[in-house]
Scaffold this motif. Structure first.
Motif, mmCIF file in Angstrom:
data_model
loop_
_atom_site.group_PDB
_atom_site.id
_atom_site.type_symbol
_atom_site.label_atom_id
_atom_site.label_comp_id
_atom_site.label_asym_id
_atom_site.label_seq_id
_atom_site.Cartn_x
_atom_site.Cartn_y
_atom_site.Cartn_z
ATOM 1 N N THR A 252 0.853 -1.190 0.000
ATOM 2 C CA THR A 252 0.000 0.000 0.000
ATOM 3 C C THR A 252 0.888 1.240 0.000
ATOM 4 N N GLN B 260 -7.448 -2.429 7.091
ATOM 5 C CA GLN B 260 -8.783 -1.858 6.964
ATOM 6 C C GLN B 260 -9.018 -0.769 8.011
ATOM 7 N N THR C 34 -7.008 2.315 7.030
ATOM 8 C CA THR C 34 -7.585 2.972 5.850
ATOM 9 C C THR C 34 -8.824 3.775 6.223
ATOM 10 N N GLU D 263 -7.800 6.768 8.354
ATOM 11 C CA GLU D 263 -7.069 7.758 7.567
ATOM 12 C C GLU D 263 -8.039 8.700 6.844
ATOM 13 N N ARG D 264 -9.167 8.169 6.404
ATOM 14 C CA ARG D 264 -10.163 8.989 5.717
ATOM 15 C C ARG D 264 -10.737 10.085 6.634
#
Length: 260
Positions: free
Chosen positions: A22, A251, A254, A257-258
């Motif tokens: 990633t 997951q 991610t 992080e948003r």
């Protein structure tokens, strides 16, 4: 962004490989080094008591390997333990135990609380004795909960845990290159022992401690970090995860992080 992989060397590879594919950079910085303790007369006495033990809780792959090695040294045959139910704290440990032909029960949440919530603790009539194959300092909470229910504990101390000297050196080098990494730094904390070692590492650099986003295994460990944060007036973020599967960790990172 930087993910600091604090898992022991022998357990870190899968997570590092997953994240390396990633946009996350990965720094392997193991907070625990595991070393087998010697086979003693006391351990020999504990193995002799397994014939009337109903459950064995195995907490890690190294506990499987050392436990099985010492089982052989004790002179006890694995076939003599066919009456025992086995519990492993996670899928990795379960897979290692399966290599010895043993099927185990794994909790959905890979923590002491997760294991204690398993139906087996209610379904076994007259549960009187449980063995723990563990490392020094581990699973204190779970053992105490069993003692509080008047369940006898066979405490197999099979290995000890240290903060690796190589990690201290690597952390010093990391401090010197902080400027090239985007904040926050992501850190996975999987045990109370790991957390204490992380505090030890960062005691002279509180900036690193506070600029991390911590992924912690289970609710109890989450509360430990929350308490530390309030006690020392830190403002780091904490999110708890239910297991250490690389995809679970990715997951969670991610999604979080948003929201940054």
């Amino acid at each position: 962004m930087l993910f600091i992989n604090t898992r022991p060397v022998e357990r870190a590879q899968a997570l590092t490989q997953c994240l390396a594919q990633t946009h996350f950079q990965v720094l392997d910085l193991p907070l625990l080094e595991l070393q087998a303790l010697p086979y003693t007369a006391y351990l020999h006495q504990l193995y002799a008591q397994l014939s009337d033990t109903q459950i064995i809780v195995v907490v890690s792959p190294i506990a499987v390997d050392v436990g099985m090695q010492y089982l052989q040294e004790s002179g006890l045959l694995l076939s003599q333990l066919s009456h025992i139910k086995w519990i492993t704290v996670g899928q990795t440990t379960a897979k290692r135990l399966a290599e010895y032909g043993i099927e185990s029960i794994v909790p959905e949440v890979e923590t002491s609380e997760g294991m204690l919530s398993l139906p087996i603790f209610k379904n076994i009539p007259n549960l009187k004795k449980i063995a723990f194959w563990r490392g020094e300092g581990g699973r204190q909470f779970m053992m105490q909960q069993c003692l509080d229910q008047n369940i006898e504990i066979l405490n197999f101390l099979l290995y000890e845990r240290h903060l690796p000297a190589s990690t201290i050196k690597k952390f010093t080098q990391f401090e010197q290159t902080l400027a090239k990494y985007e904040q926050p730094y992501w850190v996975c904390i999987s045990s109370e022992a790991s957390w204490h070692h992380w505090i030890q590492l960062t005691q002279k650099n509180q900036t690193i401690l506070q600029n991390c986003h911590y992924l912690v295994l289970g609710e109890r460990l989450y509360q430990i970090l929350q308490h530390h944060s309030k006690q020392h007036q830190h403002c780091f973020k904490i999110h708890h995860i239910v297991n250490l599967d690389p995809n679970t960790v990715l997951q969670a990172m991610t999604e979080l992080e948003r929201k940054l």
